[in-house]
Design a protein around this motif. Structure first.
Motif, short mmCIF file in Angstrom:
data_model
loop_
_atom_site.label_atom_id
_atom_site.label_comp_id
_atom_site.label_asym_id
_atom_site.label_seq_id
_atom_site.Cartn_x
_atom_site.Cartn_y
_atom_site.Cartn_z
N ALA A 1 4.03 8.45 -14.38
CA ALA A 1 3.15 9.01 -13.36
C ALA A 1 3.63 8.50 -12.00
CB ALA A 1 1.70 8.62 -13.59
N ILE B 1 -0.48 12.03 -15.37
CA ILE B 1 0.34 11.25 -16.29
C ILE B 1 1.03 12.16 -17.28
CG2 ILE B 1 0.32 9.44 -18.06
CD1 ILE B 1 -2.18 8.32 -16.60
N TRP C 1 -3.20 7.65 -12.51
CA TRP C 1 -2.55 6.55 -11.80
C TRP C 1 -2.77 6.82 -10.31
CZ3 TRP C 1 -1.03 1.90 -11.23
CH2 TRP C 1 0.07 1.53 -10.44
#
Length: 532
Positions: free
Chosen positions: A374, A510, A517
């Motif tokens: 990510a 992700i 993230w």
């Protein structure tokens, strides 16, 4: 299945069936190039003779034979077998049972189950014995393209509900296509209660609704097919195995890109399922001036949720992953450690890297041979200028908070507010319904601050009390983080509403997992609310 009543012998056609068969043979029109072996045809076979009914919804030409020598154009209707065999192939087709218009499709999907089962596009068998299907389904589209090693093009709804409700069907044809079309296999084998083996599904990129309820209600199916797809599409696996009561193990799901409703109700009512697939869930953030924090878990199989209490959910923590963060030319492997300041109390972190506004940070997680990645960027810090405390309207003895800050009107900005009154916790709670973009800001750039909320709150009150000590965090966030937190807040709200239930995965940045993230440009203030 649709059975013929009182046949004279199992191997002899009833008189009415024989007459229908003889009538059809009088319309023989032969092909110029005739298939000579089963590799170029789709074969239906049974221990006794049977009828196949197939209303015409194809857009090219279909041919049929009962001996692989004499071929006739099939204009739709009913075909009788000979020696328990019917062979079919096609030329110039892109659809066999699909939709003529989008309007027709919409009307069909509003049908109830009984109406859908008798839809005039679906095929049906009338037999005293079970019927098997073998060969490449693509031969119905264009057998010459298949013979040359190609894959004929499929149009919208190509084979949708072709065999739906065919309870005599025991085996499925091969489905080798690697490029799918929207709705191409939707409901294709729904309700085929005698089907014991599913076809192989080699496609790695999905199309909208492509496998939706494809095998729903196949109660004799013992093993689910392998699902190698890594790129999802809306509703692609939705209710794919609903009501399949025999499989005990679900296929692995090596997904790389999530899509809306892609797994919704995929294994609903799979009552024998003892092992469900797991996805790795990752939540983590890196904020300006502070260290990164990553929490890794596996999703809890839906059939196991009620068997666990909250403390037992720690068994789904991922504690042995390798977690790396890369920024510019620097990379750091995070250390795993127990930390009761977080929930759950196990994190990956480091003191070797602090977040900086304007920089991008790549997260790489390696676990059990899989890699998840990510990327996030920390936006600029937007400072909290002041905190305004006032009495809450209609709530005697309680306080309402607002913060003011200077938003840049020349840019599109997204914000998230966190708050906390627990000094022992390192996690600030999401302030309720406080993920917003700058389009809703007033001229004075002020926003209310509400108490943070979790699913565990029993008696939630958005207001604050005199004497509380609070930490308020204003986070300037990117679009990915905004999408995640906005839908998270919806899930908190809608999960308590019996009409607006929340059933979708949260948006994720992700690759290969779920969660988010996030990069935060952070301004933090501490507030002591004066006691009365």
């Amino acid at each position: 299945m649709n059975k013929i009543t009182n046949p004279s012998t199992p191997s002899r056609l009833p008189r009415s069936l024989a007459f229908a068969y003889a009538f059809l043979l009088t319309a023989a029109i032969h092909m110029a190039a005739q298939p000579q072996d089963v590799e170029q045809v789709l074969t239906f076979s049974s221990a006794g003779d049977f009828l196949l009914r197939a209303p015409k919804h194809w857009d090219g030409t279909l041919y049929y034979s009962t001996n692989l020598k004499d071929w006739s154009v099939f204009e739709g209707g009913t075909i009788g077998s000979s020696n328990g065999r019917i062979y079919l192939c096609g030329k110039g087709n892109t659809v066999i049972t699909g939709f003529e218009t989008l309007e027709t499709e919409e009307i069909f999907w509003r049908m109830n189950e009984n109406e859908a089962s008798s839809d005039p596009r679906k095929w049906a068998f009338y037999a005293t014995e079970s019927v098997s299907c073998s060969g490449n389904i693509e031969n119905l589209l264009d057998y010459e393209v298949v013979a040359s090693g190609g894959h004929p093009e499929m149009a919208h709804g190509c084979f949708s509900q072709m065999f739906r409700g065919c309870t005599s069907l025991t085996s499925a044809p091969s489905l080798p296509a690697t490029t799918l079309a929207n709705d191409c296999y939707r409901f294709m084998f729904g309700g085929c209660t005698s089907l014991t083996t599913a076809p192989s599904l080699p496609a790695t990129t999905m199309a909208k609704n492509c496998y939706q309820e494809m095998l729903g209600g196949c109660t004799s199916l013992t093993t689910a097919p392998s699902l190698p797809a890594t790129t999802m599409a809306k509703n692609c696996y939705q209710a794919m195995f609903v009501g399949c009561t025999s499989p005990t193990t679900a296929p692995s799901l090596p997904v790389k890109t999530m899509a809306k409703n892609c797994y919704q109700a995929m294994f609903e009512r799979c009552t024998s399922l003892t092992t469900a697939p797991s996805l790795t869930a990752k939540t983590g953030h890196i904020e300006s001036g502070n260290f990164p924090v990553v929490i890794l878990t596996q999703t809890v199989p839906i059939d196991k949720i009620e068997a666990h209490n909250f403390s037992e959910l720690s068994t789904y923590l991922v504690k042995t992953a390798t977690v790396t963060i890369v920024c510019d030319d620097d990379s750091v492997v995070l250390a795993a450690r127990y930390d009761k300041g977080y929930t759950p109390p196990f994190v990956y972190t480091t003191s070797r890297m602090r977040g900086e506004a304007g920089k991008s940070y790549k997260l790489i997680v390696q676990h059990h041979g899989q890699t998840f990645e990510a990327l996030t960027t920390i936006p600029t810090v937007v400072d909290i200028d002041s905190v305004i405390v006032s009495k809450a309207d209609g709530a005697e003895g309680k306080l309402r908070l607002h913060i003011s800050f200077a938003d840049d009107p020349a840019t599109k900005d997204y914000y998230k507010i966190f708050s906390n009154d627990d000094t022992e916790s390192k996690m600030l709670l999401s302030s309720t319904m406080q993920t917003f973009d700058d389009a809703i800001l007033s001229d004075h750039n002020t926003m209310p601050v509400y108490r943070g909320q979790t699913y565990l709150n029993q008696d939630y009150d958005a207001n604050f009390l005199p004497g509380e000590r609070l930490t308020i965090k204003l986070c300037h966030i990117d679009a990915h983080s905004y999408a995640f937190w906005h839908e998270y807040e919806n899930s908190i709200s809608f999960s308590r509403n019996h009409i607006l239930q929340f059933t979708e995965n949260l948006p994720s940045n992700i690759s290969g997992g779920i969660g988010c993230w996030c990069g935060y440009g952070v301004s933090t203030v501490k507030v002591d609310l004066a006691a009365e």
